[in-house]
Design a protein around this motif. Structure first.
Motif, mmCIF file in Angstrom:
data_model
loop_
_atom_site.group_PDB
_atom_site.id
_atom_site.type_symbol
_atom_site.label_atom_id
_atom_site.label_comp_id
_atom_site.label_asym_id
_atom_site.label_seq_id
_atom_site.Cartn_x
_atom_site.Cartn_y
_atom_site.Cartn_z
ATOM 1 N N ARG A 521 -22.533 38.052 -48.037
ATOM 2 C CA ARG A 521 -23.616 38.881 -48.222
ATOM 3 C C ARG A 521 -24.403 38.621 -49.652
ATOM 4 N NH1 ARG A 521 -25.666 40.335 -44.314
ATOM 5 N NH2 ARG A 521 -26.876 41.499 -45.380
ATOM 6 N N SER A 522 -23.927 37.190 -50.110
ATOM 7 C CA SER A 522 -24.528 36.907 -51.193
ATOM 8 C C SER A 522 -25.769 36.072 -50.973
ATOM 9 C CB SER A 522 -23.719 35.676 -52.121
ATOM 10 O OG SER A 522 -22.436 36.489 -52.681
ATOM 11 N N LEU A 523 -26.894 36.279 -51.922
ATOM 12 C CA LEU A 523 -28.194 35.686 -51.606
ATOM 13 C C LEU A 523 -28.007 34.170 -51.163
ATOM 14 C CD1 LEU A 523 -30.924 36.362 -51.881
ATOM 15 C CD2 LEU A 523 -31.122 35.333 -54.297
ATOM 16 N N ALA A 524 -26.943 33.400 -51.679
ATOM 17 C CA ALA A 524 -26.856 32.172 -51.282
ATOM 18 C C ALA A 524 -25.782 31.759 -50.444
ATOM 19 C CB ALA A 524 -26.531 31.008 -52.463
ATOM 20 N N GLY A 525 -25.130 33.052 -49.767
ATOM 21 C CA GLY A 525 -24.265 32.813 -48.900
ATOM 22 C C GLY A 525 -24.435 32.461 -47.356
#
Length: 814
Positions: A521-525
């Motif tokens: 759920r991270s932007l770069a995930g």
């Protein structure tokens, strides 16, 4: 002309007592005060009377005294504004090297000045007359009820505001003149609370205050009423609120908006929205809130229920029911349902956690509010916290951890007057955290221990000074906590359906790559990458990303000379290594090494910990390192340079990839009409259970949602909880397996109905009797045809289609 002593007397409607009081003070100062003398061989003193807008003859009496003696000065306030306002006027108008404040009733005789004067001569900056203690003399008592209320109020005031001072409200105090004028100039209160406000100012400034026993006699007509102590507490609360700046409120709004955004997919109609990445945990947690509210409503035992795992039941204390939130939120659950209560607990709890870390970082580490806000945001919204935000409120609602850390640090400061009080508060905080989550408390204690060990090695002088008050305070905390949690913990570890430890597999540690990668759920995930490095979406316990790790390393190198940075660095590294588990594989190789968790893997308490969760300790540590760096970069006293702009940009670039995305929510599968419309009631007798097909378990717990929709009107065999299994009472997820529950689970997973023998049918009869089954219910689902065929073979008769489900009424057949 400078004077040695100024006496300040506030007066409001004191025409009956003021003249004798002024005469007594003047006579004592002329005849007995051991002050210095001027050339005329007279004591150098002044007496300031502050008329606080009296409506009787007080002003005339004071004016006559001023006319009779040039050393008496009158200050008049046009209207009554309170004792605090009067004292401020008088002290700020004073010229004395020392300033005495005394009430107009002279309840403490002016002769007691000598005792206070000696305390200042001995090196104190203030001396307050005290009616408490064995050496104080009470010559005339108040009415017993009045005295009891006064003592109670004074106890609350000193406990809340000025610990270590037994009598804050006695109106007889002597101050160093310069210190007094500085403190009163900074004061804001107009009422009785100014006494406490001034003492707090002296305490914060590090100016020693002596509490001196004095003679005291109650005077009829006293202006102080017992309930004025309530006003003092209200004034102090108001004063505390005034210290909150708009930027602090902005930070609170920021964290609340972040939490709301995170859960935006469930804010509207949370009962009909589901977080798919929570697996079955959302069903479980809503059930926890529902059963707790039901127990509170009916005054049932909140530590046990048979609504799941009929007839054996569930030890709720041995499960994460979060009584610290589910009990106070019971009214919300009654009115709006468990889905709303859980959503409120997680949204508001996450925001409160961010605010708590902000408060701690500002108080203990940096003064820059922006830097503290960024550090707190990382501590509360780091990737591991977002992972648990799917449906593990006990691991992301951590607003009590920062106050616990702060109270432990206060003990280390070694203020002898506060050790017992701080120990009591620490014990109460710890008790409450136990009812919020025991495993997070254990992890926090590990982090605090790692930090303390490292800091103690770097600053051995601080450690030597802290060890005794810390040990004493911890002893007090234990003495407070143990009686409060003894029975619940006994029930947890030795009560019905208790267990020894929970099996999590041979190795639940992090891969070293997980620390450098990005969460789902991270932007770069990437979902694919994250799932390959974690047990499931709710256990992505590291995933800080390589840019943040690199930045933290650079910060540690840059600020290595600071002891706190060394301790924080050690804590983060040690926690990361422990999170690798009892063994770990070096990435891109087949080399497996023993992990530092190995010695703890089978220790009591630690054996039930999912070791990858230890990496969560790194979140607040990294947040604090960022706050330290940003506070230096954003220091208003230093000009902004290209290097400082580059530093701020580096922080932004390190945080950007791990900015959390809102949690994904989908339409929820609704309970069948058989459940939602209450049709089930026609098929269950007293004490009978409803048996879903297959039985609810950690892989499929939708039946718990059926149960909460039905208002917990029926019990279920099986379920999703932690309970014992086998003679050693090993903890497992779900109920102890039985032949029929295993059979139905296998059919659900395989989609194939086996050909059953009479032995299977006999086992089913035994299991149904054990479960006190009244009806079997098969809802539409994958492989439902195979499940239906299996149940028909077990019971020897077909099912009946009723309100959207197949049922087998056990009252009408075997």
């Amino acid at each position: 002309m400078s004077v040695d002593l100024t006496v300040v007397v506030p007066a409001y409607n004191e025409e009956r007592r003021l003249a004798p009081t002024l005469a007594a003070i003047r006579k004592y100062l002329d005849d007995g005060y051991a002050g210095h003398t001027d050339g005329a061989d007279r004591p150098r003193w002044e007496l300031i009377v502050v008329d606080d807008g009296s409506t009787d003859g007080t002003l005339d009496i004071a004016a006559d005294a001023e006319a009779a003696d040039s050393r008496v000065r009158l200050i008049h306030s046009g209207r009554n504004r309170g004792k605090g306002h009067a004292l401020r006027l008088g002290v700020l108008a004073s010229r004395g090297d020392r300033v005495l404040i005394t009430d107009a009733d002279l309840a403490t005789p002016i002769q007691e000045l000598e005792c206070l004067d000696k305390a200042l001569t001995d090196g104190h900056e203030a001396a307050i007359g005290s009616r408490a203690g064995a050496d104080a003399t009470i010559e005339a008592h108040q009415h017993r009820l009045r005295e009891l209320l006064g003592r109670t109020g004074n106890f609350l005031i000193r406990t809340v505001a000025v610990p270590g001072v037994r009598d804050t409200q006695c109106g007889f105090k002597l101050f160093d003149g310069d210190r007094a004028r500085e403190a009163f100039a900074a004061s804001r209160l107009r009422g009785w609370g100014i006494d406490v406000e001034i003492l707090q100012y002296f305490r914060r400034s590090g100016w020693p205050v002596a509490e001196v026993p004095v003679r005291w006699a109650h005077q009829e007509g006293s202006k102080v009423r017992p309930f004025d102590y309530v006003k003092v507490l209200a004034e102090l609360t108001s004063l505390k609120a005034r210290t909150v700046r708009p930027v602090d409120l902005l930070v609170v709004a920021l964290f609340l908006s972040m939490a709301v955004t995170l859960y935006s997919g469930r804010l509207i109609d949370p009962g009909d929205r589901y977080l798919p990445s929570s697996l079955q945990d959302q069903n479980q947690w809503e059930w926890f809130f529902a059963v707790t509210a039901d127990n509170v409503r009916h005054l049932h035992n909140p530590l046990f229920t048979t609504l799941q795992n009929q007839p054996d039941g569930v030890n709720l204390m041995a499960n994460t029911v979060m009584l610290g939130l589910s009990v106070p939120l019971a009214p919300v659950t009654w009115l709006f349902g468990p889905a709303v209560a859980l959503n409120a607990a997680m949204t508001l709890g996450l925001a409160a956690t961010g605010v708590a870390w902000y408060w701690l970082i500002r108080k203990r580490l940096v003064r820059h509010r922006g830097a503290a806000a960024v550090g707190a945001a990382l501590a509360a919204f780091a990737p591991p916290m977002i992972s648990h935000a799917h449906a593990h409120p006990n691991f992301m609602v951590l607003f009590m951890i920062p106050p616990i850390i702060d109270r432990a640090l206060r003990l280390c400061e070694g203020d002898g007057s506060r050790v017992v009080r701080d120990g009591v508060v620490l014990g109460l905080f710890t008790t409450y955290q136990i009812f919020l989550g025991e495993e997070p408390l254990l992890l926090a204690a590990m982090g605090m221990l790692l930090f303390a060990a490292a800091y103690g090695l770097v600053r051995r002088d601080v450690a030597r000074d802290a060890i005794r008050p810390l040990a004493r305070g911890l002893g007090v905390a234990v003495a407070v906590t143990v009686p409060l949690v003894a029975f619940p913990l006994y029930w947890q570890f030795f009560g019905p359906q208790s267990y020894a430890s929970v099996l999590h597999g041979d190795n639940s540690g992090n891969s070293p790559l997980a620390l450098l990668s990005f969460a789902e759920r991270s932007l770069a995930g990437s979902e694919e990458t994250a799932n390959a490095l974690a047990q499931n979406p709710t256990e992505q316990n590291a995933f800080y990303g390589w840019p943040l790790i690199a930045l933290a390393f650079a910060i540690v190198v840059r600020f290595w000379e600071r002891a706190v940075v060394k301790a924080l660095a050690f804590t983060a590294v040690a926690a990361a290594l422990l999170s690798l588990g009892p063994k770990f594989r070096i990435p891109l190789t087949d080399i497996v090494l023993p992990g530092p968790w190995a010695p703890l893997a089978h220790a009591p308490l630690f054996e039930s910990v999912i070791e990858s969760r230890v990496a969560m300790v790194c979140a607040p540590v990294l947040g604090m390192l960022l706050a330290l760096a940003l506070a230096r970069l954003l220091d208003a006293g230093r000009p902004m340079t290209a290097a400082r702009y580059a530093g701020v940009a580096a922080v932004a670039l390190a945080l950007l990839p791990i900015v959390p995305a809102p949690l994904r929510a989908v339409e929820r599968e609704q309970p069948p009409a058989f459940i939602a419309d209450g049709t089930w009631r026609r098929y269950l007798g007293e004490g009978e259970s409803l048996v879903p097909v297959p039985l609810p378990d950690p892989a499929g717990a939708q039946a718990l949602h059926w149960q909460t929709t039905a208002g917990l009107g029926f019990s279920l065999p099986g379920g999703y909880f932690n309970g014992p299994w086998g003679p050693d009472r090993i903890g497992i997820y779900g109920a102890s397996p039985r032949n029929t529950s295993n059979l139905l689970r296998d059919v659900r997973d395989s989609g194939r109905a086996p050909r059953l023998t009479d032995a299977w049918r006999e086992a089913a009869r035994e299991d149904l009797a054990y479960w006190k089954a009244g009806v079997l219910v098969l809802a539409p689902q994958p492989h439902d045809a195979a499940l239906r065929e299996t149940v028909e073979q077990l019971l020897g008769r077909p099912g009946k289609w009723v309100d959207g489900v197949w049922i087998w009424d056990l009252h009408r057949g075997s």
